[in-house]
Enzyme design. Structure first.
Site, PDB file in Angstrom:
ATOM      1  N   ASP A 104       0.776  -1.241   0.000  1.00  0.00           N
ATOM      2  CA  ASP A 104       0.000   0.000   0.000  1.00  0.00           C
ATOM      3  C   ASP A 104       0.806   1.290   0.000  1.00  0.00           C
ATOM      4  OD1 ASP A 104       0.869   0.166   2.710  1.00  0.00           O
ATOM      5  OD2 ASP A 104      -0.972  -0.746   3.469  1.00  0.00           O
ATOM      6  N   HIS A 119       6.499  -7.877  -1.349  1.00  0.00           N
ATOM      7  CA  HIS A 119       5.402  -8.267  -2.242  1.00  0.00           C
ATOM      8  C   HIS A 119       5.032  -7.178  -3.239  1.00  0.00           C
ATOM      9  CE1 HIS A 119       4.101 -11.428   1.004  1.00  0.00           C
ATOM     10  NE2 HIS A 119       5.170 -11.794   0.329  1.00  0.00           N
TER      11      HIS A 119
END
Ligand code: BJW
Length: 248
Positions: A104, A119
């Site tokens: 995010d 990731h």
């Protein structure tokens, strides 16, 4: 929830600290976790199906739809006290390695630098052919690769895919050499990320978990702080220690 005298001592004296974060660190910002209270489902598909490498080949537009939806959610979301406290730790320790499974970008928004993103990042797209990657956080997502014109995909690591070259190796090296390791807001189910605290522990680090629930890692932790990251981590800031950074 109380922080032990031993952890306070370790925190005050630590030089090399590694922090591994997961979705729980962003939960108080309003970002849904993956597992937690019921698995995330998108249009009838469990997230580990839609967020899998196989879906890229099977239905790339559906994958984009899922990630566009999540980008829209994130657009109005701000870091919380946990992100800010971790960012402050950069100035406190000689070496702070922040390793996140989150895509995010909220750690960076809170001021953390050199974040190891195991990731990937939801604000980047990557060409499925030439592999070049581009940040589109401040622009409309492009339809095609600016370099070769081929299809783009989200620049995130889906199930069954390899982590970015060198990211895990770097994190593992820092884990092996750290004195104190915090594991914050992760269910510790996804590998190889969940192996990082095990490496830190094997290297002699003091291991502290921060999570409202116990996880498979809790048993090897030296201290488990049961609570929300945004409530627990600011307690370290309010201790008002002297900076432990070496004076040069
Ligand atoms: C709070 C809170 C608050 C709530 N404060 N806390 C070894 C054994 C078995 C399988 C494997 C293995 N090694 C590899 C595998 C396969 C697989 C894997 O691990 N599977 C397991 C599920 C069994 N791993 C992979 O496929 C990885 N690739 C790989 O290993 O490549 C080599 C390989 C290739 C082919 C075959 C085999 C090996 C890649 C993993 C990529 C993960 N990708 C995702 C999606 C990213 C894109 C997207 O955003 O959609 O990453 S999956 C998802 O899970 C996401 C997360 O980063 C990751 C971890 O989740 P996280 O962060 O822990 O979140 P949650 O929701 O699980 O937990 C939240 C926690 O927060 C909870 O504990 C709450 O209690 C807590 N919490 N509020 C603090 N306020």
């Amino acid at each position: 929830m109380q922080i032990s005298a031993e952890l306070l001592r370790r925190f005050a004296g630590a030089k090399r600290v590694l922090v591994l974060t997961g979705a729980g660190v962003s939960a108080e910002s309003g970002v849904p976790t993956f597992r937690g209270a019921g698995n995330t489902i998108w249009k009838g598909m469990p997230f580990d199906v839609i967020s899998s490498g196989r879906m890229i080949e099977r239905d790339l537009p559906a994958v984009w739809e899922w990630f566009d939806y999540r980008r829209n959610v994130l657009d109005n979301i701000l870091p919380n006290p946990a992100h800010y406290e971790i960012a402050r730790w950069q100035e406190r320790f000689d070496e702070l390695s922040l390793v996140t499974q989150n895509v995010d970008g909220l750690h960076q928004k809170a001021g953390s630098r050199n974040v190891v993103e195991l990731h990937g990042n939801i604000w980047r797209a990557r060409c499925i052919k030439c592999g070049c990657s581009r940040d589109y956080s401040s622009e409309q997502r492009p339809d095609a690769c600016h370099a070769c014109g081929d299809l783009l995909r989200p620049d995130v690591v889906l199930f069954g895919e390899l982590l970015p070259a060198g990211a895990f190796e770097f994190a593992a090296e820092r884990a092996a050499g750290c004195d104190l390791c915090f594991v914050i807001g992760t269910s510790a189910l996804v590998y190889p990320a969940a192996g990082i605290p095990e490496i830190a522990k094997a290297g002699g680090a003091f291991l502290c978990e921060v999570n409202p629930e116990r996880t498979p890692l809790s048993g090897i932790c030296d201290e488990v702080l049961i609570g929300k990251a945004g409530e627990v981590l600011p307690l370290f800031g309010s201790l008002n220690h002297q900076s432990t950074k070496s004076q040069t």
